[in-house]
Write a protein that holds these residues in place. Structure first.
Motif, short mmCIF file in Angstrom:
data_model
loop_
_atom_site.label_atom_id
_atom_site.label_comp_id
_atom_site.label_asym_id
_atom_site.label_seq_id
_atom_site.Cartn_x
_atom_site.Cartn_y
_atom_site.Cartn_z
N LEU A 1 0.53 5.77 0.04
CA LEU A 1 -0.26 7.00 0.07
C LEU A 1 0.68 8.19 0.15
CD1 LEU A 1 -0.36 8.21 3.29
CD2 LEU A 1 -1.64 6.10 3.56
N ALA B 1 0.86 -1.19 0.00
CA ALA B 1 0.00 0.00 0.00
C ALA B 1 0.88 1.23 0.00
CB ALA B 1 -0.93 0.00 1.21
N ARG C 1 -7.40 1.68 5.90
CA ARG C 1 -8.18 2.50 4.97
C ARG C 1 -7.35 3.75 4.64
NH1 ARG C 1 -11.60 0.84 8.92
NH2 ARG C 1 -11.39 2.84 10.00
N GLU D 1 -7.07 5.69 2.09
CA GLU D 1 -7.48 6.64 1.05
C GLU D 1 -7.47 8.09 1.55
OE1 GLU D 1 -9.31 4.07 1.99
OE2 GLU D 1 -8.94 2.64 0.34
N GLN D 2 -7.98 8.30 2.76
CA GLN D 2 -8.05 9.63 3.35
C GLN D 2 -7.61 9.56 4.81
OE1 GLN D 2 -8.79 12.50 1.87
NE2 GLN D 2 -9.23 11.58 -0.13
N TRP E 1 -3.47 8.61 10.02
CA TRP E 1 -3.85 7.70 8.94
C TRP E 1 -4.18 6.33 9.51
CZ3 TRP E 1 -3.74 9.92 4.06
CH2 TRP E 1 -3.01 11.11 3.95
#
Length: 317
Positions: A123, A121, A158, A160-161, A154
């Protein structure tokens, strides 16, 4: 080397790539490195424990590699690449389960699984990240922050945001924007709150469970308090100056009124003097007129007496 490394309770990294262990009981420091050639390319930028038992130390270097140091063996046992130098230096390392979490200065936050060269992952945490910290209570949560990059929390499940993003600080007393510079943070135990320290020597406590901005400022430096006192003094000085000006204006007005009164009194005095003088002159004139009348009367009497005498003399004759 294993005997000395087991004595160490504090671990530090140097800019030449040396891992230093400190024994507080013996008051000694020991150096550990896996190469005979020391270079600033091996500078240590981040450290974290590699397992819950704290038997391993993960060392993040400036070249984007993460080395595993065994406390039991007193030697480095593994090296893996977790980024490129173009991503910037490591701003933090963390271990979530068996996965490694890394964050670089340019905002690349990645999750690495075991035996995988690609992140599971990824981000973007924003630019100019100074620090990433992991929550001890919730291992799947991390916090990031940096220069003009406010605190963010974070959830790695999840990503994403962010689950929380701090708002800007309130404007100062001149309504000017206050800059942000989060240098480090920590999750407060037994609480949802997070404490941050800034590059401007401030400490803030934020509660992600509320929506208030800049909930509490728990500590300020003496320099900031002196600046606020100076601002208050400037305001008070300005008000005092206005009051002093008003007093001066009142004083000047009083002096002007006194001057007018004095001038009026002097004018009246001068008028009185002139009137007195004129009165004196008039009196003198009257007296002179009276004296002149008396002189004329005396002359007339003298003349009459002379005429009588002449008449008597003629009659006798």
């Amino acid at each position: 080397m294993g005997d000395t490394s087991r004595l160490c309770s504090v671990w530090l990294g140097s800019e030449t790539g040396i891992l230093k262990g400190v024994s507080l009981s013996r008051k000694q420091a020991f150096n550990f490195c896996n190469t005979s050639h020391l270079s600033r390319d091996q500078e240590v930028r981040a450290l974290c424990w590699g397992d819950p038992a704290e038997s391993e130390v993960l060392v993040g270097s400036v070249d984007g590699t993460v080395k595993t140091f065994s406390v039991e063996k007193g030697a480095f046992t593994d090296t893996r690449r977790c980024g490129e130098p173009a991503d910037g230096c490591f701003a933090g390392l963390a271990l979530s389960g068996s996965a490694l979490v890394t964050c670089a200065e340019r905002g690349a936050l990645r999750v690495w699984r075991e035996d995988s060269s690609e992140p599971a992952a990824e981000l973007h945490a924003g630019d100019n990240v100074c620090r990433m910290r992991q929550s001890a209570a919730h291992r799947d949560r991390v916090a990031t922050g940096g220069k003009e990059n406010g605190l963010k929390i974070w959830d790695l499940e999840r990503p994403e945001q962010p689950v929380f993003a701090a708002k800007n600080l309130r404007d100062d007393w001149l309504d000017l924007r206050r800059p942000q510079w989060v240098r480090d943070m920590a999750f407060i135990p037994d609480s949802d709150k997070v404490v941050t320290c800034t590059g401007y020597h401030q400490v803030h406590v934020l509660d992600p469970s509320t929506s208030l901005r800049d909930q509490a400022e728990t500590k300020r430096t003496a320099a900031e308090r002196q600046r606020e006192e100076l601002e208050d003094a400037v305001r008070g000085r300005s008000q005092g100056t206005q009051s002093e000006d008003a007093v001066r204006g009142r004083s000047q007005g009083t002096q002007s009124e006194d001057a007018v009164r004095g001038c009026s009194q002097r004018t009246q005095s001068e008028d009185a003097v002139r009137g007195r003088s004129q009165g004196t002159q008039s009196g003198d004139a009257v007296r002179g007129r009276s004296q002149g009348t008396w002189s004329e009367d005396a002359v007339r009497g003298r003349s009459q007496r002379t005429q009588s005498e002449v008449s008597c003399m003629l009659g006798g004759t």
